[in-house]
Design a protein around this motif. Structure first.
Motif, mmCIF file in Angstrom:
data_model
loop_
_atom_site.group_PDB
_atom_site.id
_atom_site.type_symbol
_atom_site.label_atom_id
_atom_site.label_comp_id
_atom_site.label_asym_id
_atom_site.label_seq_id
_atom_site.Cartn_x
_atom_site.Cartn_y
_atom_site.Cartn_z
ATOM 1 N N LEU A 17 -0.789 -4.570 19.481
ATOM 2 C CA LEU A 17 0.461 -4.629 18.735
ATOM 3 C C LEU A 17 0.281 -4.075 17.333
ATOM 4 O O LEU A 17 1.090 -3.276 16.855
ATOM 5 N N PRO A 40 4.390 -5.471 22.465
ATOM 6 C CA PRO A 40 4.071 -6.794 22.697
ATOM 7 C C PRO A 40 5.304 -7.373 23.164
ATOM 8 O O PRO A 40 5.667 -7.040 24.089
ATOM 9 N N SER A 86 -3.751 -8.338 22.883
ATOM 10 C CA SER A 86 -2.342 -8.148 22.543
ATOM 11 C C SER A 86 -2.162 -7.981 21.044
ATOM 12 O O SER A 86 -1.391 -7.130 20.591
#
Length: 280
Positions: free
Chosen positions: A172, A8, A168
């Protein structure tokens, strides 16, 4: 093609299922066309830049990379070898990406605007000074907000078209969990909680992560696309919202982070066999 910063995008665990569901729907793209596609979209640079994400590995484990001396640099070069990652990505995409979707995305990124976007994204993605880049992006974004510019909404639409926040966060979390579990399995660290508890702890952090990722993504977009007009940003957002482009993004995001997670797992396993440098 738009991508997030280092560490990320679609949950990595879902990649195998995604491949099995999409592949029968349309004729899969052949490997030669996929290789050309990776280059024209700039995705080859995205995979190469995964190597830079290795900088965050020691921090996640609470260890000092300097303790391993030159061995750490050698490890990163070997595990994050560009040709290896490209081969992994191309192999998956050749099976899962439909020929129609590949052609659609290739046509856009091969256009004049598409190639300018790829050049800007590649330059931004390979920028090693994250602090300077973040500072510049924040300054641009604050300036736009200061004059109540409609460009802020355009950048938010652009990010929304590539599912920045949700994918995301999931990616992550998955990269971190797989890395931590692999490191624990290799004896590099000792986890104080089981995997289900670790996942629950990360889920509890999602609201804060979501707000942070959204703001960082906006600043990143402001920085990356600063040379493009509002009209060009709108054209790009509309292009990304196309269903075929959405198919491409879902796969590309999944592939990118599956490779990242795979390589981090390899780092963890290799760390278990390494000894701290005697020179320190």
């Amino acid at each position: 093609m738009r991508r997030l910063s280092r560490l990320p995008l679609t949950l990595c665990f879902g990649l195998a299922v995604m491949v099995s569901l999409i592949a029968p729907m349309a004729r899969a793209a052949d490997r030669e066309r996929v290789d050309a596609f990776l280059e024209v979209t700039g995705f080859d640079v995205a995979l190469e830049s995964i190597r830079l994400s290795a900088d965050s590995a020691p921090q996640m484990l609470g260890i000092d990379a300097d303790a391993f001396g030159s061995e750490w640099s050698r490890l990163v070069r070997e595990v994050f070898e560009t040709d290896l990652m490209l081969d992994m990505g191309a192999g998956i995409l050749a099976q899962a990406l439909s020929d129609d979707a590949l052609e659609h995305a290739s046509d856009f990124y091969a256009s004049d605007l598409g190639q300018r976007l790829v050049a800007a994204e590649n330059a931004s993605h390979m920028e090693e000074d994250d602090a300077a880049k973040a500072e510049a992006g924040d300054a641009i974004l604050n300036g736009l907000r200061g004059i109540d510019s409609p460009r802020v909404d355009l950048l938010a639409r652009l990010n929304g078209a590539s599912d920045v926040e949700d994918s995301s966060i999931k990616a992550l979390q998955e990269v971190q969990i797989r890395f931590l579990m692999a490191a624990a399995g290799a004896g590099v660290i000792e986890l104080q909680m089981e995997e289900p508890d670790l996942r629950e702890a990360m889920r509890a952090q999602e609201p804060e992560m979501r707000a942070s990722i959204k703001e960082n993504a906006l600043a990143g977009a402001a920085y990356t696309y600063q040379a493009f007009s509002d009209e060009e940003v709108l054209v790009y957002a509309k292009a990304l919202e196309d269903p075929q482009m959405q198919e491409v993004y879902a796969l590309m995001n999944a592939v990118q982070f599956e490779i990242m997670a795979n390589r981090f797992e390899e780092v963890a396993q290799r760390l278990g066999t390494m000894q701290p440098s005697q020179d320190l």
